[in-house]
Design an enzyme around this catalytic site. Structure first.
Site, PDB file in Angstrom:
ATOM      1  N   THR A  81      -1.196  -2.617   9.463  1.00 42.19           N
ATOM      2  CA  THR A  81      -0.252  -2.914   8.388  1.00 42.19           C
ATOM      3  C   THR A  81      -0.322  -1.817   7.328  1.00 42.19           C
ATOM      4  O   THR A  81      -1.249  -1.003   7.320  1.00 42.19           O
ATOM      5  CB  THR A  81      -0.551  -4.265   7.716  1.00 42.19           C
ATOM      6  OG1 THR A  81      -1.742  -4.152   6.916  1.00 42.19           O
ATOM      7  CG2 THR A  81      -0.744  -5.368   8.743  1.00 42.19           C
ATOM      8  N   CYS A  82       0.654  -1.837   6.424  1.00 39.74           N
ATOM      9  CA  CYS A  82       0.662  -0.944   5.260  1.00 39.74           C
ATOM     10  C   CYS A  82       0.416  -1.727   3.985  1.00 39.74           C
ATOM     11  O   CYS A  82       0.870  -1.337   2.907  1.00 39.74           O
ATOM     12  CB  CYS A  82       1.997  -0.203   5.176  1.00 39.74           C
ATOM     13  SG  CYS A  82       2.323   0.901   6.548  1.00 39.74           S
ATOM     14  N   SER A  83      -0.278  -2.818   4.100  1.00 40.19           N
ATOM     15  CA  SER A  83      -0.553  -3.697   2.968  1.00 40.19           C
ATOM     16  C   SER A  83      -2.001  -3.549   2.513  1.00 40.19           C
ATOM     17  O   SER A  83      -2.873  -3.159   3.293  1.00 40.19           O
ATOM     18  CB  SER A  83      -0.280  -5.149   3.354  1.00 40.19           C
ATOM     19  OG  SER A  83      -0.644  -6.034   2.317  1.00 40.19           O
TER      20      SER A  83
ATOM     21  N   GLY B 138       0.806  -1.216   0.000  1.00 39.10           N
ATOM     22  CA  GLY B 138       0.000   0.000   0.000  1.00 39.10           C
ATOM     23  C   GLY B 138       0.835   1.260   0.000  1.00 39.10           C
ATOM     24  O   GLY B 138       0.285   2.364  -0.053  1.00 39.10           O
TER      25      GLY B 138
END
EC number: 2.1.1.-
Length: 717
Positions: free
Chosen positions: A438-440, A380
């Site tokens: 998360t940064c996903s 992301g």
């Protein structure tokens, strides 16, 4: 010229006009504008560092597809710089070369640099990164500064590329024609191109260190420097800033202001800190779940700025912030120096990794919230170079982003690690909440992990199970949280922000547990519901909370302050009702503090009989008439059958009447039309004055007994 097969063919003598046409075809991205400054190359040390980074993250190929051999030994760098701008240039150059690795290798083979020349394998990475920069400069010579330190390996590779300049330009042109692309930028996968486009417009996020400066002082400081406060910084080229819509202490700046901002005192003195917005969302979500004395455990924090932000948000509490996994003691002095500069005082560092920490660890018995920031694919993130430098992520992070995706096997490994950490966090029986961020954008790392952990959570313990709860952010609207579906908070990658996933797991509170008023108010303050109201303590009120639940439900009102006052009043009334019979048969006990008795009164209710008007009757607190007082009481009615009357409240200091006997009062008072019935009150509260809601409008308590008795009779309203 073209040969019989239609391919470009070059002789030793080439028309300069043809060279110009070839170099014009060698644009790397097709996004250059006429006003863009021409690139002049990098210092030698940047090429060396970029080559070493590329060597570690390059894509390995099978033996059948290997075109160029790379050595295993890194190049020796003569000048190691800690300058962030130096590192950023090196990482950006290495990442760009990684994205175009296949194309650059094809150009080197097509131009006969390989294998016609004898080049050591350990220089192959340096050739790749310098070739990318060479074609990005349209094969123009590099401009060197006078005081720049030269490196022999860089000079050797640069001379080689210059000698093959024409053939390299032709090979690049053929590659573009083969892919029918305006530039090699258009040869990249669509996901990578979209990522680069978002990264070019992505604004800068910075949070305010409120331990050192207030938001208003930051605004004024920026305005003095020519910055204007706006609602949105998107597509604005001026010196502007805006306040984030979710976090009140986060400011947003246009990306082109980075070099100007890092040189001002606000950033040099750690009053403003650049960091991705997802980390601020995570710490604010934790803050909203905390009570006054709760501790926090942070897992896989990445950047120490995240730890500092959590510490600053809890600076006014007695909370501790535990950080696990710091195994190297060599980092301690640097960390302590950083935290001291930022004003952080409540941080505790643990050496053990999170998985190796026992849930019953004596140090963590007051930990109520666990913040879990697991390693993820980070798909992301639009600008992976900035994310690596700020969050101290592994350089392997760049490999996945260069291809626009992640392999299934690697995704499965990451998801399994995330699941193990989340389930381990849920084993801490004293903890009441877990924040997972998360940064996903991959569901396998986000929703699937959380749902699996909830489904297979250990229910054998005597603690309440976890459940999903919507994140609570200070300035977040309910429309942004998918309350109607799954209660997860998501932000998709866009031109204004990176992608982010946030999930909050809260434990169902044991019905036997009581929540103190202090903790409720602290949590409400964290959610921004008590703006400008100071928190007070009342231990007695906390103990009576259960008794007042039924009464509080009847006193529904929109104003929280009025509700609390009503609850306090009903608490006192409920407690005193249990002692009603004893109060009727026994004279009132002597007061503990006579000074307070003179300033207080008892609250009584009067019932008027259907007869002519009656004068106001002063209450007598004399203990010598218990029998006569008892005859005026009637049986108390049940609370649900109480009839609302219009009471009148009269205050009298606790002194005896100026008559020698009770008959003195009767001899003076009018004998006709006096019918006074006393209604037993629910409580005899000797500590407070009558409230305005129960007193007669406009009437004040009278301290002069004689003047009150001589007052002419008045009708009841």
């Amino acid at each position: 010229m073209l040969n019989s097969t239609g391919e470009l063919e070059f002789s030793n003598e080439v028309d300069p006009e043809i060279i110009s046409q070839l170099t014009s075809l060698a644009l790397s991205d097709g996004k250059s504008s006429a006003g863009a400054p021409e690139k002049t190359g990098y210092p030698d040390s940047v090429y060396v560092m970029a080559a070493n980074i590329f060597q570690g993250i390059r894509i390995e190929k099978s033996a059948q597809k290997v075109l160029i051999k790379y050595g295993n030994e890194p190049l020796r760098s003569f000048s190691e710089s800690e300058d962030q701008s130096f590192q950023r240039l090196s990482y950006e150059l290495a990442f760009s070369a990684l994205k175009y690795q296949d194309i650059l290798e094809t150009i080197l083979i097509d131009s006969y640099i390989f294998p016609s020349t004898t080049i050591p394998d350990h220089l192959s990475s340096l050739i790749i990164v310098m070739l990318y920069d060479f074609q990005d400069r349209k094969f123009q010579s590099r401009v060197l500064s006078d005081n720049e330190e030269s490196i022999s390996e860089v000079q050797e590779v640069e001379n080689l590329l210059n000698s093959f300049k024409i053939k390299l330009a032709a090979a690049l042109a053929r590659c573009r024609i083969k892919h029918d692309a305006l530039s090699i930028y258009h040869i990249l996968p669509e996901t990578v191109r979209k990522q680069e486009l978002r990264a070019s417009t992505l604004p800068l996020y910075a949070w305010i260190n409120t331990c050192k400066i207030s938001p208003e002082e930051v605004y004024n400081n920026l305005k003095r420097r020519g910055y204007n406060k706006v609602k949105s910084v998107l597509h604005i080229d001026d010196k502007v800033f805006a306040v984030d819509q979710h976090c009140y202490d986060v400011l947003i700046f246009p990306s082109h202001l980075k070099n100007d901002l890092i040189n001002i005192d606000l950033f040099k003195d750690y009053k403003l800190i650049f960091q991705d917005k997802s980390r601020s969302l995570a710490v604010h979500s934790v803050k909203a779940l905390l009570n006054m004395d709760d501790d926090i455990l942070m897992v896989n924090t990445g950047s120490w700025y995240t730890v500092a932000h959590m510490s600053i948000l809890t600076n006014n509490n007695t909370s501790k912030v535990f950080v696990c996994g710091v195994q190297s003691q060599a980092k301690d002095p640097d960390l302590k120096t950083l935290f001291t500069k930022m004003g952080c005082k409540n941080i505790e560092i643990l050496r053990e990794t999170f998985i190796n920490i026992e849930s019953k660890d004596h140090r963590l018995q007051k930990v109520k919230v666990i913040l879990l920031l697991p390693r993820c694919s980070g798909l992301g993130v639009s600008n992976p170079v900035e994310f690596i430098l700020n969050e101290h992520e592994d350089t392997e992070f760049l490999k996945d982003h260069s291809q626009g995706g992640i392999s299934v096997d690697k995704l499965h490994i990451l998801a399994q690690q995330q699941y193990e950490q989340l389930t381990h966090a849920m084993k801490f029986t004293k903890a009441q909440a877990v924040v997972y961020c998360t940064c996903s954008v991959c569901p396998e790392e986000n929703e699937a992990v959380v749902k699996k952990a909830l489904e297979f959570q250990d229910l054998g313990n005597k603690v309440q199970p976890y459940r999903l709860s919507p994140p609570v952010l200070p300035l977040c609207s309910l429309k942004e949280i998918q309350l109607s579906t799954d209660k997860f908070f998501r932000m998709e990658p866009s031109e204004i922000t990176n992608g982010c996933f946030l999930s909050v797991l809260t434990r169902e509170r044991d019905p036997s547990e009581t929540v103190s008023v202090k903790d409720v108010l602290a949590r409400a303050a964290a959610k921004g519901l008590l703006d400008g109201i100071e928190l007070g303590k009342s231990s007695k009120r906390e103990k009576k909370k259960k008794k007042s639940k039924t009464s509080l439900t009847k006193a529904a009102t929109a104003d929280n302050g009025i509700q609390m006052k009503i609850a306090e009043f009903l608490n006192r009334e409920t407690k005193a009702s249990a002692n009603l019979s004893e109060t009727v048969t026994k004279p009132p006990l002597p007061q503990e503090n006579t000074a307070q008795v003179g300033a207080s009164s008892q609250t009584r209710k009067h019932k008027l009989a259907p007869h002519p008007p009656v004068p106001t009757f002063m209450k007598n607190t004399c203990p010598s008439r218990p029998r006569e007082r008892q005859t005026h009481f009637i049986r108390p009615r049940p609370e649900d059958r109480m009839v609302a009357l219009k009471p009148i409240e009269i205050v009298l200091p606790p002194v005896f009447m100026p008559f020698s006997s009770p008959q003195g009062i009767r001899s003076w008072m009018p004998t006709q039309h006096l019918y006074c019935h006393w209604v037993a009150p629910k409580a005899l509260v000797p500590t407070c004055l009558p409230t305005p809601s129960l007193s007669r409008k406009g009437e004040k308590p009278k301290d002069d007994t004689r003047s009150s008795l001589l007052r002419p009779p008045r009708r009841w309203l």
